[in-house]
Write an enzyme that holds these catalytic residues in place. Structure first.
Site, PDB file in Angstrom:
ATOM      1  N   ARG A 150       0.833  -1.210   0.000  1.00 41.44           N
ATOM      2  CA  ARG A 150       0.000   0.000   0.000  1.00 41.44           C
ATOM      3  C   ARG A 150       0.870   1.264   0.000  1.00 41.44           C
ATOM      4  O   ARG A 150       0.550   2.251  -0.655  1.00 41.44           O
ATOM      5  CB  ARG A 150      -0.936  -0.015   1.215  1.00 41.44           C
ATOM      6  CG  ARG A 150      -1.925   1.139   1.217  1.00 41.44           C
ATOM      7  CD  ARG A 150      -3.118   0.869   2.098  1.00 41.44           C
ATOM      8  NE  ARG A 150      -4.083   1.951   2.052  1.00 41.44           N
ATOM      9  CZ  ARG A 150      -4.345   2.762   3.085  1.00 41.44           C
ATOM     10  NH1 ARG A 150      -3.719   2.581   4.238  1.00 41.44           N
ATOM     11  NH2 ARG A 150      -5.231   3.718   2.959  1.00 41.44           N
ATOM     12  N   HIS A 156       0.663   4.276  -2.658  1.00 43.73           N
ATOM     13  CA  HIS A 156       0.430   5.657  -2.226  1.00 43.73           C
ATOM     14  C   HIS A 156       1.628   6.556  -2.510  1.00 43.73           C
ATOM     15  O   HIS A 156       1.490   7.769  -2.571  1.00 43.73           O
ATOM     16  CB  HIS A 156       0.069   5.686  -0.739  1.00 43.73           C
ATOM     17  CG  HIS A 156      -1.335   5.233  -0.484  1.00 43.73           C
ATOM     18  ND1 HIS A 156      -2.156   5.823   0.433  1.00 43.73           N
ATOM     19  CD2 HIS A 156      -2.072   4.255  -1.073  1.00 43.73           C
ATOM     20  CE1 HIS A 156      -3.348   5.219   0.431  1.00 43.73           C
ATOM     21  NE2 HIS A 156      -3.312   4.252  -0.471  1.00 43.73           N
ATOM     22  N   ASN A 180      -3.401   8.739   3.744  1.00 43.52           N
ATOM     23  CA  ASN A 180      -2.161   8.128   4.219  1.00 43.52           C
ATOM     24  C   ASN A 180      -2.071   7.961   5.720  1.00 43.52           C
ATOM     25  O   ASN A 180      -1.078   7.424   6.223  1.00 43.52           O
ATOM     26  CB  ASN A 180      -0.963   8.974   3.756  1.00 43.52           C
ATOM     27  CG  ASN A 180      -0.782   8.913   2.257  1.00 43.52           C
ATOM     28  OD1 ASN A 180      -1.105   7.906   1.644  1.00 43.52           O
ATOM     29  ND2 ASN A 180      -0.299   9.993   1.673  1.00 43.52           N
ATOM     30  N   HIS A 222      -5.509  -6.078  -2.895  1.00 40.91           N
ATOM     31  CA  HIS A 222      -6.302  -6.268  -1.684  1.00 40.91           C
ATOM     32  C   HIS A 222      -6.372  -7.734  -1.273  1.00 40.91           C
ATOM     33  O   HIS A 222      -6.911  -8.052  -0.215  1.00 40.91           O
ATOM     34  CB  HIS A 222      -7.713  -5.678  -1.871  1.00 40.91           C
ATOM     35  CG  HIS A 222      -7.699  -4.170  -1.931  1.00 40.91           C
ATOM     36  ND1 HIS A 222      -8.759  -3.405  -2.362  1.00 40.91           N
ATOM     37  CD2 HIS A 222      -6.722  -3.268  -1.615  1.00 40.91           C
ATOM     38  CE1 HIS A 222      -8.450  -2.127  -2.314  1.00 40.91           C
ATOM     39  NE2 HIS A 222      -7.212  -2.010  -1.865  1.00 40.91           N
TER      40      HIS A 222
HETATM   41  C1  HEM Z   1      -9.060   1.069  -6.702  1.00 34.40           C
HETATM   42  C2  HEM Z   1      -8.794   1.918  -5.854  1.00 34.40           C
HETATM   43  C3  HEM Z   1      -8.377   1.630  -4.435  1.00 34.40           C
HETATM   44  C4  HEM Z   1      -9.016   2.033  -3.323  1.00 34.40           C
HETATM   45  C5  HEM Z   1     -10.279   2.844  -3.271  1.00 34.40           C
HETATM   46  C6  HEM Z   1      -8.289   1.552  -2.198  1.00 34.40           C
HETATM   47  C7  HEM Z   1      -8.593   1.819  -0.878  1.00 34.40           C
HETATM   48  C8  HEM Z   1      -8.016   1.190   0.187  1.00 34.40           C
HETATM   49  C9  HEM Z   1      -8.363   1.410   1.565  1.00 34.40           C
HETATM   50  C10 HEM Z   1      -9.379   2.402   2.064  1.00 34.40           C
HETATM   51  C11 HEM Z   1      -7.648   0.569   2.322  1.00 34.40           C
HETATM   52  C12 HEM Z   1      -7.745   0.373   3.819  1.00 34.40           C
HETATM   53  C13 HEM Z   1      -6.651   1.079   4.555  1.00 34.40           C
HETATM   54  C14 HEM Z   1      -6.736   0.949   6.061  1.00 34.40           C
HETATM   55  O1  HEM Z   1      -7.736   0.552   6.617  1.00 34.40           O
HETATM   56  O2  HEM Z   1      -5.741   1.297   6.684  1.00 34.40           O
HETATM   57  C15 HEM Z   1      -6.819  -0.154   1.431  1.00 34.40           C
HETATM   58  C16 HEM Z   1      -5.949  -1.108   1.822  1.00 34.40           C
HETATM   59  C17 HEM Z   1      -5.009  -1.626   0.988  1.00 34.40           C
HETATM   60  N1  HEM Z   1      -4.797  -1.282  -0.323  1.00 34.40           N
HETATM   61 FE1  HEM Z   1      -6.052  -0.285  -1.489  1.00 34.40          FE
HETATM   62  N2  HEM Z   1      -7.224   0.870  -2.642  1.00 34.40           N
HETATM   63  C18 HEM Z   1      -7.240   0.896  -3.997  1.00 34.40           C
HETATM   64  C19 HEM Z   1      -6.279   0.361  -4.831  1.00 34.40           C
HETATM   65  C20 HEM Z   1      -5.146  -0.251  -4.376  1.00 34.40           C
HETATM   66  C21 HEM Z   1      -4.019  -0.551  -5.181  1.00 34.40           C
HETATM   67  C22 HEM Z   1      -3.871  -0.204  -6.650  1.00 34.40           C
HETATM   68  C23 HEM Z   1      -3.117  -1.150  -4.373  1.00 34.40           C
HETATM   69  C24 HEM Z   1      -1.731  -1.635  -4.707  1.00 34.40           C
HETATM   70  C25 HEM Z   1      -1.285  -1.928  -5.880  1.00 34.40           C
HETATM   71  C26 HEM Z   1      -3.698  -1.244  -3.076  1.00 34.40           C
HETATM   72  C27 HEM Z   1      -3.128  -1.877  -1.994  1.00 34.40           C
HETATM   73  C28 HEM Z   1      -3.715  -1.964  -0.758  1.00 34.40           C
HETATM   74  C29 HEM Z   1      -3.239  -2.814   0.299  1.00 34.40           C
HETATM   75  C30 HEM Z   1      -2.084  -3.767   0.214  1.00 34.40           C
HETATM   76  C31 HEM Z   1      -4.040  -2.589   1.407  1.00 34.40           C
HETATM   77  C32 HEM Z   1      -3.927  -3.192   2.778  1.00 34.40           C
HETATM   78  C33 HEM Z   1      -3.049  -2.320   3.635  1.00 34.40           C
HETATM   79  C34 HEM Z   1      -2.772  -2.901   4.990  1.00 34.40           C
HETATM   80  O3  HEM Z   1      -3.262  -3.987   5.289  1.00 34.40           O
HETATM   81  O4  HEM Z   1      -2.068  -2.221   5.751  1.00 34.40           O
HETATM   82  N3  HEM Z   1      -4.919  -0.663  -3.102  1.00 34.40           N
HETATM   83  N4  HEM Z   1      -7.059   0.245   0.140  1.00 34.40           N
END
Ligand code: HEM
Length: 581
Positions: A48, A52, A78, A180
């Site tokens: 993530r 970002h 962030n 995800h």
């Molecule tokens: C399509 C649009 C996307 C949206 C709206 C989105 C939104 C989010 C949100 C809100 C979270 C939760 C964060 C939290 O609770 O701390 C999350 C987690 C995450 N996102 Fe996305 N995301 C998107 C695309 C992506 C992309 C493109 C990647 C990487 C290539 C990504 C990788 C991750 C990962 C790995 C997590 C888990 C983070 C953790 O467990 O600490 N996301 N995302």
């Protein structure tokens, strides 16, 4: 205006990286794997962070900056980046720099660590383009807020956001959302769904879990939460996506077939994910180009946030300050406004420039370098950047406690002085005739107001002085170039001017007309290397007129424009400064 700070040793390809830091990939692998053994969730944290970092303004480690003030980490999307994953990147940097020196940027380390985390979690490998420099400043709030929101129900909107970053295919959006597969989220990020669960059993369960523990973290792939596989798409296909933005991919006719394809074929997902991650790693950077530095800490720019200063068209970058603050090594690169140092209208800026450098140096090194030293180094670099010679500069001066007395200022030679007066004035400072002529060569980049040569234009006696008189009659405030051949370049053309009887000031032209100095004028006009060598030697001599350190008072000013409060007089410049002198 574009400014590039060169970072020594940065490499431009994996092959170059291997040659320059053979241990790099091994260190990253060992450190990431050990960290995931302790805490598997760090894999998602790294992934993530990479997203970002790259999405707002290209991959540049700007998201890692933690310096005071508004940084990206305090901006909405962030605030929930994993702190331990951020720290892991810095820990790896420290190990890599210990092994190879500061040859690898935090940007490159973030990219490599992310790929390692993906692979270690069972995902595909993919190409990482190395040699990216670290940003000098955080991204703007506008660019950070371009990161998509999980509440987005419109695929068209998500596609637009991705397209704006060069991720133009619907498959990029769907495959990258597949990150995800190892992600987690706090309840707030899907509250739009739990607020109205309706009859959806999955959403009711999400709501019940969040009601029981609002601080819980929800797995985004409810099928295989810690494995990097296609479980996320299988869950989506069963309408068990957590975010509105996840579910939208299944509901939209453009993206639904891709979701179904990835749910059926892990290979298809992996192949597209590898392609899309490489694209994410190449989002165009702002400012354009590979601009930045190799940070010595991923959380701070090297010079405390002011590695780079832009000032009145001049770019400053600082090298070596991290390891050797004593070795003041500020490089001035003349950009568009070459006339900076000589232009009367800009002199105020030149003075301010010295103070700006002092501020940056003191922030980084403490108050160890005087304004006098900064002025000397800045001048030397300005000469060099304008095409002139390298001038050795001794450091260790202290700044005066008082302005020079009027009589001392009056010893500065006047522009209408004759050669005898000039020789005497320079002689009183221990500077000989050769020094006089060589130092006058500084006028090769000089300009003067009409009043400085009014003695010549009052009674013009040739075409050149007639031209000067006419120009000044038209515009009395104009600035006349003192080297009419190549006013912007530091070269020997000024002496050619004098030989052509086109010297502007009486003090200039006199040098060519007097037997004691004309041989030098001719010699320098014929031989630029001789002029450059003598100019450097005379500048060095002049720079030592005020004893470098040595006896007496003086201080290192905290502001070049005013002395420190009474009582804060620094009697001894640091030993380091003397050592480098
Ligand atoms: C399509 C649009 C996307 C949206 C709206 C989105 C939104 C989010 C949100 C809100 C979270 C939760 C964060 C939290 O609770 O701390 C999350 C987690 C995450 N996102 Fe996305 N995301 C998107 C695309 C992506 C992309 C493109 C990647 C990487 C290539 C990504 C990788 C991750 C990962 C790995 C997590 C888990 C983070 C953790 O467990 O600490 N996301 N995302």
């Amino acid at each position: 205006m574009l400014v590039v700070v060169l970072a020594v040793g940065v490499f431009s390809s994996p092959a170059a990286a291997a040659a320059s830091c053979p241990q790099l990939e091994g260190i990253v692998r060992t450190e990431v794997r050990a960290a995931l053994q302790r805490e598997i969730a760090l894999a998602a944290g790294l992934l993530r962070i990479f997203f970002h970092d790259c999405f707002p303004q290209g991959c540049d480690a700007s998201v890692l900056l933690k310096t005071s003030g508004k940084t990206e980490q305090t901006m909405g999307p962030n605030t929930t980046l994993q702190p331990r994953a951020l720290q892991l990147i810095e820990d790896i940097r420290a190990k890599v720099h210990a092994a190879c020196g500061a040859t690898v940027s935090c940007t490159d380390i973030t990219a490599l660590a992310t790929r390692e985390a993906v692979v270690a979690s069972g995902g595909p490998t993919y190409a990482v383009s190395l040699g990216q420099l670290d940003s000098l400043a955080p991204a703007s709030a506008t660019d950070v807020n371009a990161l998509p929101s999980p509440f987005t129900a419109s695929v068209a909107q998500l596609l637009r956001a991705f397209r704006g970053r060069g991720l133009a295919d619907a498959a990029d959006l769907v495959a990258l959302s597949g990150a995800h597969t190892i992600g987690r989220a706090i309840c707030g990020f899907f509250q739009d769904r739990t607020a109205n669960p309706g009859n959806d059993a999955f959403v009711r369960k999400l709501k019940a879990d969040c009601d029981t523990d609002p601080n819980r973290v929800q797995q985004l792939d409810v099928v295989t939460p810690d494995a990097f596989d296609n479980g996320y798409y299988r869950a989506l296909n069963a309408s068990q996506g957590v975010f509105t933005s996840d579910m939208a991919l299944l509901r939209d006719p453009t993206t639904a077939p891709i979701v179904r394809q990835f749910a059926l074929s892990k290979d298809a997902f992996f192949a597209q994910f590898a392609k899309s991650m490489a694209k994410l790693g190449s989002v165009p950077r702002k400012p354009a180009g590979n601009v930045g530095e190799i940070r010595r800490s991923c959380f701070r720019t090297n010079a405390g946030g002011e590695t780079l200063l832009l000032h009145g068209g001049v770019c400053l970058s600082f090298f070596d300050l991290t390891d050797h603050c004593s070795l003041l090594s500020a490089l001035l690169s003349y950009m568009s406004e070459r006339s900076m140092a000589q232009n009367q209208g800009l002199q105020q800026s030149a003075l301010q420039l010295i103070e700006s450098i002092r501020d940056a140096v003191h922030r980084r090194c403490g108050a160890t370098v005087s304004c006098a030293d900064i002025l000397a180094v800045a001048t030397a670099h300005a000469v060099n950047q304008a095409g002139g010679p390298v001038i050795p500069i001794a450091l260790g001066r202290r700044d005066s406690l008082e302005p020079a007395p009027g009589w001392a200022v009056a010893t500065l030679p006047r522009p209408d002085a004759d050669v005898t007066t000039l020789i005497n004035a320079f002689g009183s400072k221990g500077l000989g005739g050769v020094d006089l002529v060589a130092l006058s060569g500084a006028h090769t980049v000089g300009k003067a107001r009409c009043s400085a040569f009014a003695d010549r234009t009052r009674s013009p006696n040739d075409a050149f002085t007639t031209g000067l008189a006419q120009a000044c009659a038209t515009d009395a405030n104009r600035l006349q170039e003192l080297d009419v051949i190549s006013p912007e370049r530091f070269d020997n053309a000024y002496f050619v001017d004098l030989r052509n009887r086109q010297g502007v000031l009486t003090s200039d032209q006199g040098l060519a007309n007097d037997g004691r100095t004309s041989w030098l004028v001719n010699g320098f006009a014929d031989n630029q290397a001789w002029f450059f060598g003598q100019f450097a030697a005379s500048m060095e001599k002049m720079s030592k007129l005020t004893p470098a350190s040595g006896s007496g008072g003086g201080e290192i000013r905290r502001n070049c424009f005013s002395r420190n409060s009474p009582g804060i007089i620094i009697q001894h410049a640091t030993d380091d400064l003397h050592a480098s002198a």
